[in-house]
Scaffold this motif. Structure first.
Motif, PDB file in Angstrom:
ATOM      1  N   ALA A 251       0.832  -1.202   0.000  1.00  0.00           N
ATOM      2  CA  ALA A 251       0.000   0.000   0.000  1.00  0.00           C
ATOM      3  C   ALA A 251       0.871   1.259   0.000  1.00  0.00           C
ATOM      4  O   ALA A 251       0.555   2.240  -0.686  1.00  0.00           O
ATOM      5  N   ILE A 252       1.968   1.231   0.743  1.00  0.00           N
ATOM      6  CA  ILE A 252       2.883   2.378   0.759  1.00  0.00           C
ATOM      7  C   ILE A 252       3.537   2.541  -0.604  1.00  0.00           C
ATOM      8  O   ILE A 252       3.636   3.653  -1.134  1.00  0.00           O
ATOM      9  N   PHE A 253       3.995   1.428  -1.182  1.00  0.00           N
ATOM     10  CA  PHE A 253       4.607   1.514  -2.506  1.00  0.00           C
ATOM     11  C   PHE A 253       3.607   2.049  -3.530  1.00  0.00           C
ATOM     12  O   PHE A 253       3.954   2.890  -4.375  1.00  0.00           O
ATOM     13  N   THR A 254       2.369   1.577  -3.459  1.00  0.00           N
ATOM     14  CA  THR A 254       1.348   2.034  -4.408  1.00  0.00           C
ATOM     15  C   THR A 254       1.114   3.530  -4.289  1.00  0.00           C
ATOM     16  O   THR A 254       0.973   4.240  -5.296  1.00  0.00           O
ATOM     17  N   ALA A 255       1.101   4.045  -3.047  1.00  0.00           N
ATOM     18  CA  ALA A 255       0.920   5.482  -2.843  1.00  0.00           C
ATOM     19  C   ALA A 255       2.070   6.263  -3.468  1.00  0.00           C
ATOM     20  O   ALA A 255       1.864   7.262  -4.167  1.00  0.00           O
ATOM     21  N   LEU A 256       3.298   5.817  -3.229  1.00  0.00           N
ATOM     22  CA  LEU A 256       4.460   6.478  -3.816  1.00  0.00           C
ATOM     23  C   LEU A 256       4.425   6.407  -5.339  1.00  0.00           C
ATOM     24  O   LEU A 256       4.704   7.395  -6.032  1.00  0.00           O
ATOM     25  N   SER A 257       4.071   5.235  -5.859  1.00  0.00           N
ATOM     26  CA  SER A 257       4.037   5.040  -7.303  1.00  0.00           C
ATOM     27  C   SER A 257       2.967   5.907  -7.962  1.00  0.00           C
ATOM     28  O   SER A 257       3.186   6.473  -9.037  1.00  0.00           O
ATOM     29  N   ASN A 258       1.815   6.025  -7.325  1.00  0.00           N
ATOM     30  CA  ASN A 258       0.733   6.842  -7.893  1.00  0.00           C
ATOM     31  C   ASN A 258       1.128   8.321  -7.957  1.00  0.00           C
ATOM     32  O   ASN A 258       0.797   9.016  -8.928  1.00  0.00           O
ATOM     33  N   ILE A 259       1.832   8.794  -6.932  1.00  0.00           N
ATOM     34  CA  ILE A 259       2.293  10.182  -6.943  1.00  0.00           C
ATOM     35  C   ILE A 259       3.348  10.373  -8.034  1.00  0.00           C
ATOM     36  O   ILE A 259       3.341  11.368  -8.764  1.00  0.00           O
ATOM     37  N   THR A 260       4.251   9.410  -8.169  1.00  0.00           N
ATOM     38  CA  THR A 260       5.306   9.486  -9.179  1.00  0.00           C
ATOM     39  C   THR A 260       4.734   9.446 -10.592  1.00  0.00           C
ATOM     40  O   THR A 260       5.348   9.960 -11.534  1.00  0.00           O
ATOM     41  N   ALA A 261       3.568   8.861 -10.739  1.00  0.00           N
ATOM     42  CA  ALA A 261       2.953   8.724 -12.067  1.00  0.00           C
ATOM     43  C   ALA A 261       2.240   9.989 -12.536  1.00  0.00           C
ATOM     44  O   ALA A 261       1.760  10.048 -13.671  1.00  0.00           O
ATOM     45  N   ARG A 262       2.187  11.024 -11.702  1.00  0.00           N
ATOM     46  CA  ARG A 262       1.476  12.253 -12.066  1.00  0.00           C
ATOM     47  C   ARG A 262       2.365  13.135 -12.946  1.00  0.00           C
ATOM     48  O   ARG A 262       2.979  14.094 -12.497  1.00  0.00           O
ATOM     49  N   LEU A 263       2.425  12.834 -14.201  1.00  0.00           N
ATOM     50  CA  LEU A 263       3.298  13.555 -15.117  1.00  0.00           C
ATOM     51  C   LEU A 263       2.624  14.815 -15.637  1.00  0.00           C
ATOM     52  O   LEU A 263       1.427  14.821 -15.934  1.00  0.00           O
ATOM     53  N   ASN A 264       3.404  15.870 -15.757  1.00  0.00           N
ATOM     54  CA  ASN A 264       2.938  17.138 -16.301  1.00  0.00           C
ATOM     55  C   ASN A 264       3.259  17.177 -17.788  1.00  0.00           C
ATOM     56  O   ASN A 264       4.385  16.879 -18.190  1.00  0.00           O
ATOM     57  N   GLU A 265       2.293  17.531 -18.618  1.00  0.00           N
ATOM     58  CA  GLU A 265       2.520  17.515 -20.064  1.00  0.00           C
ATOM     59  C   GLU A 265       3.630  18.478 -20.478  1.00  0.00           C
ATOM     60  O   GLU A 265       4.302  18.267 -21.501  1.00  0.00           O
ATOM     61  N   HIS A 266       3.858  19.537 -19.709  1.00  0.00           N
ATOM     62  CA  HIS A 266       4.922  20.485 -20.032  1.00  0.00           C
ATOM     63  C   HIS A 266       6.281  20.011 -19.527  1.00  0.00           C
ATOM     64  O   HIS A 266       7.318  20.399 -20.067  1.00  0.00           O
TER      65      HIS A 266
END
Length: 419
Positions: free
Chosen positions: A267-282
């Motif tokens: 669950a901790i890894f998933t939380a970190l991974s989900n935040i890391t996956a928030r890519l900005n198009e710019h």
């Protein structure tokens, strides 16, 4: 025989020794074995850098360490950086670097530098840094760091504290955080260690609070400045290792594991991974010319989704120079923190199923690349110098004489096209 010297630069979750835990223990042993098999003498040192200080401060400390310990025998030098440590390595190797204090006088050894290896390094930044730069993110960074040390030290930290950390990630992503709850979780991780280890961990967490320059610098928006001023050294071998954990594999793997701690860790890894996956198009954490995607597709046989990451750094952000290995592993797996025999301990349940076979394959590629860097340098030094041809702007009289000569033989005058 000249001794090869290898320097390891850790990232913000890494260290040399903390709470009697050697972060690079398995990694060092694997490199030593491979050099010994080649009949080579090798000396390996880990740079004790501030975990979250600016990349410039960290690079200055790395430069001083190499300068003080590399000797004067002329032997080859290699730097391997994990996570942020890869940026430290690239910075000290850059011919354009300007280090603070007297560190700029400590770079005479760069003529002996033969390779820079970056592992899971955020060359183009990571969205997780932007999260850790917030007030809530800073508290969670302390908690995750404490959990990392306790987890690697003991294998399974207190479930109640881990549960509180999981809940805190959910609240932080909704815009609020119970600071007191997080502080209690951190204390729980610290208390399970012995007295000496607890003191070391408290001192380590204080360092995180005192200087967080690297957190801001690792934000994708800030990496443009680094690339604008950082230059690769000509003739130096740059190689990288990039990994990712399949996003849909965590749930299936943990359900098969049937472990309460495994579920918390996932669950901790998933939380970190989900935040890391928030890519900005710019600021998409990759180069804009498509070269990284080509390298990944060539090595992997397919191109993972754009948001693929190792839980801390986007996959595409980890590629620099020659991509020598890419595959499934999380951010800690790749330096030896995966489940298995021989004292390997892993608290990050990512579902990547990294194992000893993959670890050996990665280390084989790294060391082979380091030796290749030495050989290419020897070949370059042995090659005869290229003739230098001076080209000077002609004087006016020379042009007139050339025109007259051309006219005499029926050629077009200088500056006029041939028929």
């Amino acid at each position: 025989m000249q001794k090869t010297r290898v320097y390891l630069s850790p990232g913000m979750f890494g260290f040399a020794t903390l709470a009697s835990l050697e972060y690079f223990e398995h990694f060092i042993r694997a490199i030593e074995e491979r050099f010994r098999d080649r009949g080579r003498a090798v000396e390996i040192r880990v740079c004790e850098v501030h975990p979250t200080a600016s990349i410039l401060r960290r690079a200055a400390k790395l430069a001083r360490l190499v300068d003080e310990s590399a000797g004067d025998d002329g032997g080859p030098i290699h730097i391997i950086g994990h996570s942020t440590g890869g940026l430290d390595a690239r910075l000290v190797a850059s011919p354009t670097v300007r280090l603070p204090g007297n560190a700029h006088c400590r770079l005479g050894w760069t003529s002996r530098l033969r390779s820079v290896t970056t592992i899971n390094t955020p060359h183009f930044g990571t969205p997780l840094a932007a999260f850790f730069a917030t007030v809530s993110g800073q508290r969670l960074l302390y908690a995750v760091t404490a959990l990392t040390v306790a987890g690697l030290k003991l294998g399974a930290p207190p479930l109640a504290a881990a549960s509180a950390l999981v809940a805190a990630f959910g609240r932080a992503q909704l815009g609020f955080l119970e600071i007191e709850l997080i502080d209690r979780a951190i204390e729980s991780f610290i208390r399970v260690l012995d007295d000496a280890s607890s003191r070391e961990l408290r001192a380590w967490l204080k360092l995180l609070r005192d200087d967080q320059g690297a957190i801001v610098q690792l934000m994708p928006e800030a990496m443009d400045l680094l690339h604008a001023g950082l230059q690769d050294r000509a003739g130096l071998r740059y190689q990288s290792v990039a990994t990712y954990a399949p996003r849909n594999a965590v749930r299936d793997w943990v359900s098969a594991l049937r472990s309460p701690w495994g579920a918390m860790s996932a669950a901790i890894f998933t939380a970190l991974s989900n935040i890391t996956a928030r890519l900005n198009e710019h600021y998409p954490c990759r180069s804009h010319d498509g070269s990284i995607e080509q390298k990944l597709a060539r090595v992997l046989g397919e191109l993972p989704p754009p948001d693929a990451n190792d839980g801390v750094v986007p996959l595409a952000s980890q590629v620099w120079g020659e991509l020598i290995w890419a595959g499934k592993a999380d951010h800690l797996d790749i330096v030896g923190h995966f489940p298995g025999k021989g004292g390997h301990i892993d608290w990050l349940a990512s579902g990547a199923r990294f194992n000893r076979l993959r670890f050996d394959a990665v280390l084989d590629r790294i060391v082979t690349g380091m030796v290749a860097g030495e050989q290419s340098s020897v070949a370059e030094q042995a090659a005869p110098p290229r003739p230098v041809i001076e080209t000077l702007a002609p004087e006016r009289g020379d042009v007139e004489q050339a025109a007259a000569a051309a006219s005499a033989i029926g050629a077009p005058p200088a500056g006029e096209p041939a028929a």
